[in-house]
Enzyme design. Sequence first.
Site, PDB file in Angstrom:
ATOM      1  N   GLU A   1      43.744  31.038  39.125  1.00 36.89           N
ATOM      2  CA  GLU A   1      44.019  30.901  37.701  1.00 36.89           C
ATOM      3  C   GLU A   1      45.223  30.531  37.071  1.00 36.89           C
ATOM      4  OE1 GLU A   1      44.097  34.210  35.127  1.00 36.89           O
ATOM      5  OE2 GLU A   1      43.580  35.661  36.844  1.00 36.89           O
TER       6      GLU A   1
ATOM      7  N   LYS B   1      45.386  31.177  25.803  1.00 44.84           N
ATOM      8  CA  LYS B   1      44.580  31.856  26.709  1.00 44.84           C
ATOM      9  C   LYS B   1      43.152  31.394  26.552  1.00 44.84           C
ATOM     10  CE  LYS B   1      42.990  36.541  27.579  1.00 44.84           C
ATOM     11  NZ  LYS B   1      43.174  37.897  27.199  1.00 44.84           N
TER      12      LYS B   1
ATOM     13  N   VAL C   1      40.056  34.303  34.362  1.00 42.80           N
ATOM     14  CA  VAL C   1      39.072  34.349  35.444  1.00 42.80           C
ATOM     15  C   VAL C   1      37.708  33.758  35.111  1.00 42.80           C
ATOM     16  CG1 VAL C   1      37.720  35.991  36.877  1.00 42.80           C
ATOM     17  CG2 VAL C   1      40.051  36.441  36.410  1.00 42.80           C
TER      18      VAL C   1
ATOM     19  N   ASP D   1      34.716  45.789  22.943  1.00 44.58           N
ATOM     20  CA  ASP D   1      35.510  44.886  23.851  1.00 44.58           C
ATOM     21  C   ASP D   1      35.215  44.768  25.328  1.00 44.58           C
ATOM     22  OD1 ASP D   1      37.337  43.128  24.836  1.00 44.58           O
ATOM     23  OD2 ASP D   1      39.065  44.126  23.873  1.00 44.58           O
TER      24      ASP D   1
ATOM     25  N   SER E   1      35.062  42.151  28.412  1.00 44.32           N
ATOM     26  CA  SER E   1      35.452  40.845  29.122  1.00 44.32           C
ATOM     27  C   SER E   1      34.672  39.859  29.375  1.00 44.32           C
ATOM     28  CB  SER E   1      36.651  40.855  30.128  1.00 44.32           C
ATOM     29  OG  SER E   1      36.996  39.601  30.643  1.00 44.32           O
ATOM     30  N   ALA E   2      34.581  38.652  28.960  1.00 46.57           N
ATOM     31  CA  ALA E   2      33.588  37.429  29.351  1.00 46.57           C
ATOM     32  C   ALA E   2      33.774  37.366  30.879  1.00 46.57           C
ATOM     33  CB  ALA E   2      34.028  36.357  28.535  1.00 46.57           C
ATOM     34  N   ASP E   3      34.779  37.685  31.647  1.00 44.99           N
ATOM     35  CA  ASP E   3      34.936  37.664  33.026  1.00 44.99           C
ATOM     36  C   ASP E   3      33.543  38.110  33.616  1.00 44.99           C
ATOM     37  OD1 ASP E   3      37.292  36.670  32.675  1.00 44.99           O
ATOM     38  OD2 ASP E   3      38.415  38.501  33.690  1.00 44.99           O
TER      39      ASP E   3
ATOM     40  N   LYS F   1      41.963  47.015  36.771  1.00 37.74           N
ATOM     41  CA  LYS F   1      43.208  47.874  36.322  1.00 37.74           C
ATOM     42  C   LYS F   1      42.615  48.847  35.412  1.00 37.74           C
ATOM     43  CE  LYS F   1      46.704  45.347  35.846  1.00 37.74           C
ATOM     44  NZ  LYS F   1      47.366  44.184  35.398  1.00 37.74           N
TER      45      LYS F   1
HETATM   46  N1  PSU Z   1      44.123  41.597  34.537  1.00 29.85           N
HETATM   47  C1  PSU Z   1      45.116  41.493  35.221  1.00 29.85           C
HETATM   48  N2  PSU Z   1      46.023  40.544  35.158  1.00 29.85           N
HETATM   49  C2  PSU Z   1      45.752  39.423  34.345  1.00 29.85           C
HETATM   50  C3  PSU Z   1      44.516  39.283  33.559  1.00 29.85           C
HETATM   51  C4  PSU Z   1      43.648  40.487  33.691  1.00 29.85           C
HETATM   52  O1  PSU Z   1      45.792  42.407  35.874  1.00 29.85           O
HETATM   53  O2  PSU Z   1      46.696  38.443  34.140  1.00 29.85           O
HETATM   54  C5  PSU Z   1      44.013  38.262  32.849  1.00 29.85           C
HETATM   55  C6  PSU Z   1      42.882  37.482  33.653  1.00 29.85           C
HETATM   56  O3  PSU Z   1      43.140  35.978  33.164  1.00 29.85           O
HETATM   57  C7  PSU Z   1      41.674  37.571  33.095  1.00 29.85           C
HETATM   58  C8  PSU Z   1      42.176  38.036  31.607  1.00 29.85           C
HETATM   59  O4  PSU Z   1      40.858  36.963  33.111  1.00 29.85           O
HETATM   60  O5  PSU Z   1      43.283  38.703  31.733  1.00 29.85           O
HETATM   61  C9  PSU Z   1      40.917  39.026  31.025  1.00 29.85           C
HETATM   62  O6  PSU Z   1      41.189  38.781  29.549  1.00 29.85           O
HETATM   63  P1  PSU Z   1      40.123  39.512  28.490  1.00 29.85           P
HETATM   64  O7  PSU Z   1      40.067  40.710  28.901  1.00 29.85           O
HETATM   65  O8  PSU Z   1      40.728  39.025  27.157  1.00 29.85           O
HETATM   66  O9  PSU Z   1      38.900  38.906  28.772  1.00 29.85           O
HETATM   67 MN    MN Z   2      38.247  41.171  25.313  1.00 32.06          MN
END
Ligand code: PSU
Ligand code: MN
Length: 303
Positions: free
Chosen positions: A23, A84, A104, A136, A138-140, A157
């Site tokens: 990524e 992002k 991701v 909140d 994540s869309a992941d 994490k």
């Molecule tokens: N967690 C990490 N390092 C990162 C990310 C997550 O330890 O760099 C990044 C990844 O690209 C992940 C994104 O897909 O943050 C998730 O962001 P959000 O929570 O806004 O979906």
């Molecule tokens: Mn989010």
Amino acid sequence: MLIKISEEVKKALAEHKPVVALESTIISHGMPYPTNVETALKVEQTIRENGAVPATIGIIEGVPVVGMSEEEINQFASRKDIEKVSRRDLPLVIANKKWGATTVAVTMIIAAMAGIKIFVTGGIGGVHRGVNETMDISADLIELATTPVMVICAGVKAILDLPRTLEYLETMGVTVVGYQSDNLGDFYTRDSHLKVDGRVDTPEAAAKLIKAKEDYSLRGGILVSNPIPEKESLDEKMINKAIEEALKDAEKEHIKGKKVTPYLLSKVTELTKGDSLKANIALILNNAALGAKIAKEYYLLHD
Ligand code: PSU
Ligand code: MN
């Protein structure tokens, strides 16, 4: 041209050689310059040393690129105008011909379009603490339920709500396995004390999971949690204190939406005087080696 695949990656895919996707959000928004570019290049090198071809993914002037050049990686590491990009941002970045760092979720989407089955990262997004208030998530996690790519990470994490993240993955039908572990990794430390669905002790065992899903046309991806190596893992108390403090600062500064994760990552790096960054580099290199080995086994299963 819908997606631009580098010659090297195109050739590897055509010859059924192992390829590993990477990524770019971790480069543009997850680590400071120049550590980000150094790490991205080391990750690629580790993948090569372990017998696979790396394919770093990002969006350049609205075109998804699979297999960035060193110069392009450098641009992702240093430019300030790189957004992002998660699934909902994708049409905007493409239509407006912008540069986009892929999370991701979007890396999975583009990897699947290119025919890449295995993707290495550090940590995935998840259910955030305080989700009852913020919603909140994540869309992941939704992407893992939808798109057929195996994601290798070091667990989830602790800036996130780990038990709720696992509950959500269960609801969405995502298989989560531990590499040589029964428990989910805690990113900076080896063990979250939360059980995963299964354990794989070899790269071959992980590759067989992909094949099992393919044989029965089961939707979605698989998450492999590969705990950080013992000697690189951080002191639990120290890191948890830094995370608590970062979360408080985020609240104080009213950080919301897609800014939350990058904010917390850089705050934790600052509070641990770089120790968290060192651990982050170590664990992603460890994941890169494993991802390449799984990719090799996967392609052997299909020969
Ligand atoms: N967690 C990490 N390092 C990162 C990310 C997550 O330890 O760099 C990044 C990844 O690209 C992940 C994104 O897909 O943050 C998730 O962001 P959000 O929570 O806004 O979906
Ligand atoms: Mn989010």
